[in-house]
Design an enzyme around this catalytic site. Structure first.
Site, mmCIF file in Angstrom:
data_model
loop_
_atom_site.group_PDB
_atom_site.id
_atom_site.type_symbol
_atom_site.label_atom_id
_atom_site.label_comp_id
_atom_site.label_asym_id
_atom_site.label_seq_id
_atom_site.Cartn_x
_atom_site.Cartn_y
_atom_site.Cartn_z
ATOM 1 N NE ARG A 92 -3.844 2.195 0.559
ATOM 2 C CZ ARG A 92 -4.864 2.415 -0.243
ATOM 3 N NH1 ARG A 92 -5.072 1.634 -1.277
ATOM 4 N NH2 ARG A 92 -5.662 3.422 -0.029
ATOM 5 C CB CYS A 116 -3.083 -6.217 4.314
ATOM 6 S SG CYS A 116 -1.508 -6.698 5.008
ATOM 7 N NE ARG A 121 -5.641 -0.890 2.503
ATOM 8 C CZ ARG A 121 -4.489 -1.177 3.103
ATOM 9 N NH1 ARG A 121 -3.935 -2.362 2.941
ATOM 10 N NH2 ARG A 121 -3.881 -0.277 3.850
ATOM 11 N N PRO A 122 -9.608 2.139 -1.887
ATOM 12 C CG PRO A 122 -11.528 3.465 -1.694
ATOM 13 C CD PRO A 122 -10.862 2.251 -1.116
ATOM 14 C CB ILE A 123 -5.820 5.774 -4.322
ATOM 15 C CG1 ILE A 123 -5.983 5.394 -5.796
ATOM 16 C CG2 ILE A 123 -5.012 4.740 -3.570
ATOM 17 C CD1 ILE A 123 -4.682 5.509 -6.574
ATOM 18 C CG ASP A 124 -11.876 7.994 -3.302
ATOM 19 O OD1 ASP A 124 -11.378 7.030 -2.690
ATOM 20 O OD2 ASP A 124 -12.737 8.744 -2.792
ATOM 21 C CD GLN A 125 -11.506 11.449 -0.437
ATOM 22 O OE1 GLN A 125 -11.357 12.620 -0.080
ATOM 23 N NE2 GLN A 125 -12.539 11.058 -1.181
ATOM 24 C CG ASP A 309 -2.743 -0.828 11.584
ATOM 25 O OD1 ASP A 309 -3.616 -1.171 10.776
ATOM 26 O OD2 ASP A 309 -1.880 0.027 11.333
ATOM 27 N NE ARG A 401 2.928 -6.434 3.427
ATOM 28 C CZ ARG A 401 2.035 -6.073 2.554
ATOM 29 N NH1 ARG A 401 1.145 -6.955 2.157
ATOM 30 N NH2 ARG A 401 2.005 -4.877 2.074
#
Ligand code: EPU
Length: 422
Positions: A92, A116, A121-125, A309, A401
């Site tokens: 990510r 993960c 998990r969009p990245i529009d912002q 988390d 990771r």
């Protein structure tokens, strides 16, 4: 197949030293691109996500050298804005290459980030922020192209939700833009503040990080610096939960107590003894438990709320609590993959949408279990450490990771854990 074999039921005892923050380090490594100079980073965790980031920077033309926890990165040799390494789609944090390349070259082409599997998990912002700064963004063939050939210009960006990734990415792009940028409703996580502090050490002008409004005045003349990354809040929290779950007595060193307030408060509510201390040279957290925990309810929230988390490792602890706990995940849609595995160990957890009803049982029993993502892996480790009998944890590449020297650190606390690689 790599796996961990854990003979559970032994209380953890002793001291453990926390590594640098993985989520701060991924942002900071990407940010070095903006320096076009040499940066020396201290306290860099040796985990696979950071190895991937350093390899990607190397293939873009940077020179990266690690000596222990210090990494020197010379980004003067980077002369491309295209990052199309396959490994990018595995994590990510690689999304930060977009903001950093855009800030330096006013153009970026980066594979869509992976990470993960905990829901969409969009990245529009992130992209909305870049657009506000003057970038034209296109997503095709699994990659994002951002084009601000006419320059980046400061602007107001209002985030629809408090996103760590979008906040960091927009800061990266904005700190070299012409004029002032204001990011509103931004994330306040410790790693956001750490990336901002690092950018300021490189000559950027960022104020307000750690609040929900960040103000940036663009500067073109960023430069290299030496910077120490903060300790990993989530690694520290995981050891706190493991100490409590095994009815252990552990001193957790190299921490920032304020970053751990949410988890300390919940553990104390469970009846666990949590004492903050200061040795004169560093802060530490002393966690001690003698009894099964009491049931508590948890709702994950952006910082300073309870961190998503730590929801997964905490669910393992609550699996053996006296009474029923409700665990509500508000950030990610599908962060309950650990529940099925815990139930295979004797837990009694029922899922209803984004809430898990955890009916506490007296104990868990060893089993063959699978880490389905990084923090689900941490949940499996906590469960296996307290379970009666032997557990085999599969898919430990997820755990690698984000947890440096996990086997060594747990052995140092007296755990019976072996890493098997064949
Ligand atoms: N979101 C959107 N649009 C966006 C960005 C986010 O809808 O453009 C949504 C997400 O889908 C999610 C929420 O906003 O529902 C919060 O996501 P955020 O952007 O804050 O998370 P992230 O940047 O993808 C980072 C950490 C995660 C951690 C979260 C929340 C890194 C590399 N990752 O992810 O860490 O869970 O913030 O604190 O910093 C981990 O370490 O195991 C891990 C997953």
């Amino acid at each position: 197949m790599k796996r961990l074999v854990i003979n559970g039921g032994k209380p953890l005892h002793g001291e453990v030293y926390i590594s640098g923050s993985k989520n701060a380090a991924v942002g900071i490594v990407a940010a070095t691109i903006l320096a076009n100079d040499i940066c020396v980073l201290e306290n860099v965790p040796d985990v696979s996500d950071i190895k991937i980031m350093l390899d990607v920077l190397t293939s873009l033309g940077a020179n990266c050298k690690r000596e222990g926890e210090i990494v020197e990165i010379d980004t003067r040799g980077i002369n491309t804005w295209v990052a199309d390494q396959d490994s990018i789609s595995k994590m990510r944090g690689s999304s930060y290459l977009m903001g950093a390349l855009l800030g330096r070259f006013h153009k970026a082409q980066v594979y869509l980030p992976g990470g993960c599997s905990i829901g969409p998990r969009p990245i529009d912002q992130h992209l909305k922020g870049f657009s506000c700064l003057g970038s034209d963004n296109k997503t095709e063939f699994g990659r994002v192209t951002c084009d601000a050939s006419n320059g980046l210009f400061g602007n107001n960006v209002y985030l629809d939700l408090m996103s760590v990734g979008a906040t960091i990415n927009i800061m990266l792009a904005a700190c070299t833009a012409v004029g002032n940028t204001v990011i509103e409703n931004c994330a306040m996580e410790p790693h956001v503040v750490d990336v901002a502090n690092f950018l300021n050490a490189m000559g950027a002008s960022i104020r307000g990080a750690g609040t929900d409004v960040i103000r940036i005045t663009g500067r073109r003349d960023l430069h290299g610096c030496t910077y120490a990354i903060i300790p990993d809040q989530i690694e520290a929290g995981t050891y706190m939960v493991a100490a409590a779950a095994t009815k252990g007595d552990v001193i957790i060193k190299n921490i920032i107590p304020a970053h751990l307030e949410a988890i300390s408060a919940k553990l104390m509510e469970c009846g666990v003894e949590v004492i903050e201390g200061d040795s004169g040279t560093e802060f530490f957290m002393h966690v001690r438990a003698k009894e099964r925990p009491r049931a508590v309810n948890i709702r994950t929230l952006p910082y300073p709320g309870f961190p998503t988390d730590l929801q997964q490792p905490m669910t393992s602890l609550l699996a053996v609590a006296y009474g029923n706990s409700f665990v509500t995940e508000n950030l990610f849609e599908d962060r309950f993959n650990h529940v099925r595995e815990l139930n295979r160990m004797g837990a009694r957890i029922t899922l209803n949408g984004r809430t898990a009803l955890v009916a506490g049982v007296e104990k868990l029993y060893g089993a063959e279990i699978t880490a389905t993502d990084l923090r689900a892996g941490a949940a499996m480790i906590v469960a296996a450490l307290m379970a009666e009998g032997t557990s085999i944890v599969r898919n430990i590449h997820y755990i690698d990771r984000g947890y440096e020297k996990l086997t060594e650190k747990l052995r140092g606390l007296g755990a019976n854990i072996t890493r098997v690689e064949e």
